[in-house]
Design a protein around this motif. Structure first.
Motif, mmCIF file in Angstrom:
data_model
loop_
_atom_site.group_PDB
_atom_site.id
_atom_site.type_symbol
_atom_site.label_atom_id
_atom_site.label_comp_id
_atom_site.label_asym_id
_atom_site.label_seq_id
_atom_site.Cartn_x
_atom_site.Cartn_y
_atom_site.Cartn_z
ATOM 1 N N LEU A 193 0.836 -1.203 0.000
ATOM 2 C CA LEU A 193 0.000 0.000 0.000
ATOM 3 C C LEU A 193 0.870 1.252 0.000
ATOM 4 O O LEU A 193 0.569 2.227 -0.693
ATOM 5 N N ARG A 194 1.949 1.239 0.771
ATOM 6 C CA ARG A 194 2.850 2.404 0.818
ATOM 7 C C ARG A 194 3.539 2.611 -0.530
ATOM 8 O O ARG A 194 3.618 3.734 -1.034
ATOM 9 N N HIS A 195 4.040 1.522 -1.117
ATOM 10 C CA HIS A 195 4.690 1.628 -2.420
ATOM 11 C C HIS A 195 3.700 2.106 -3.481
ATOM 12 O O HIS A 195 4.049 2.905 -4.355
ATOM 13 N N SER A 196 2.471 1.587 -3.406
ATOM 14 C CA SER A 196 1.462 1.977 -4.394
ATOM 15 C C SER A 196 1.124 3.457 -4.255
ATOM 16 O O SER A 196 0.977 4.171 -5.253
ATOM 17 N N PHE A 197 1.001 3.923 -3.011
ATOM 18 C CA PHE A 197 0.773 5.348 -2.767
ATOM 19 C C PHE A 197 1.859 6.187 -3.440
ATOM 20 O O PHE A 197 1.575 7.147 -4.156
ATOM 21 N N ALA A 198 3.126 5.814 -3.203
ATOM 22 C CA ALA A 198 4.241 6.598 -3.737
ATOM 23 C C ALA A 198 4.261 6.582 -5.260
ATOM 24 O O ALA A 198 4.431 7.624 -5.906
ATOM 25 N N SER A 199 4.088 5.401 -5.833
ATOM 26 C CA SER A 199 4.146 5.281 -7.284
ATOM 27 C C SER A 199 2.996 6.023 -7.959
ATOM 28 O O SER A 199 3.193 6.735 -8.950
#
Length: 314
Positions: free
Chosen positions: A252-258
């Motif tokens: 979820l954190r990586h998806s937010f950033a990307s």
């Protein structure tokens, strides 16, 4: 690196290696698993040395070892695996020097090629929308949806989410105050969907949490929810709601950033939102963004696929 058929391992090479492995087990008290790892890596090296012109431990030079590293790389080993091989060889030659079976350690100045930085996996926007639009079935799922919406909305780390208190969220201002790495506090925006999910959770939280409990997210027993429990609940949510990949907090954190970077292109802003001290840590998402752009290009440009295919065939 495959040896010629029929040639066996010479005692001059095998005996010192076996003594070294016994030394690790008996004197150094290494675990069977560690000894097995040393054996596997050094046996591979032994086969290679055996088929060199000199075929002796004391004759191996740093130049020979660089050729061995190049061979491992050609066979598909990554930087970390080669570094492990070199560490075993370096340790073995320390033993050989002690036993006066070698005159120097050829592995001392040899370094493995840099391991490529693994890109974080991200979820597709449509898939996340599908998962987060699912209807909760009970109070604990209302809590879970609130957690996952907040993680994706604000790019929270797992530890940051678990550490939130009731007063951490300003619902009127649409902000959440988190304590990040190095005890650095930052204030992050919270999206409308996350605020709605949070309001639903706060409405049922009072039926679970005892009076005086400060934690925003509590377990069915009423105490602060642990990071491990959050991980487990996210994985369970993905299975129940039909995710096509395993869900975990960092996804979820990586998806937010990307997704933020794809839309805004503002690397500095994403760095601040994630709480990265070094922008180099955030720059990994520029590679993800390029992958997205390259995919769109391949699918959209009328001559893209043809050009790339021709390039590969030339």
């Amino acid at each position: 690196m495959t040896p010629a058929a029929g040639r066996g391992t010479s005692a001059a090479l095998a005996e010192p290696l076996e003594k070294f492995l016994r030394y690790l087990a008996s004197e150094k008290r290494h675990s069977p698993r560690t000894c097995s790892s040393y054996r596997e890596d050094l046996k591979r090296f032994l086969v290679w040395v055996e088929y060199q012109p000199s075929a002796a431990w004391r004759s191996v030079t740093s130049h020979d070892l660089r050729r061995y590293v190049a061979q491992l790389s050609r066979e598909g080993l990554g930087g970390r695996s080669i570094a492990r091989h070199l560490s075993a060889i370096r340790r073995f030659y320390e033993y050989l020097l002690r036993e006066r079976l070698a005159t120097d350690n050829p592995a001392l100045d040899i370094r493995a090629p840099k391991a490529g930085r693994r890109l974080p996996r991200v979820a597709d926007v449509d898939q996340l929308n599908h998962l987060l639009d699912a209807t909760p079935d009970d109070p604990l799922e209302i809590r879970d949806l609130s957690m996952f919406e907040l993680m994706y909305s604000s790019g929270l780390r797992l530890s940051e989410l678990a550490g939130l208190d009731l007063h951490s969220v300003d619902t009127r201002g649409g902000e959440v105050r988190v304590m990040g790495k190095g005890s650095k506090e930052r204030v992050l925006p919270v999206g409308r969907k996350a605020l709605d999910a949070l309001a639903n959770w706060v409405g049922v939280r009072q039926t679970i949490a005892p009076e005086g409990e400060s934690a925003l997210y509590v377990s069915r027993r009423g105490d602060r929810l642990s990071p491990r429990s959050i991980q487990s609940r996210l994985s369970r949510w993905g299975l129940a709601k039909g995710a096509d990949q395993r869900l975990h907090p960092h996804l979820l954190r990586h998806s937010f950033a990307s997704h933020m970077l794809e839309s805004s292109g503002d690397l500095r802003a994403v760095q601040e939102l994630l709480g990265h001290a070094d922008i180099a840590t955030t720059q990994v998402y520029t590679h993800l963004d390029f992958q997205h752009l390259a995919k769109v290009y391949d699918q959209s440009h009328p001559r893209a696929r043809r050009g790339r295919k021709q390039g590969r065939e030339s």
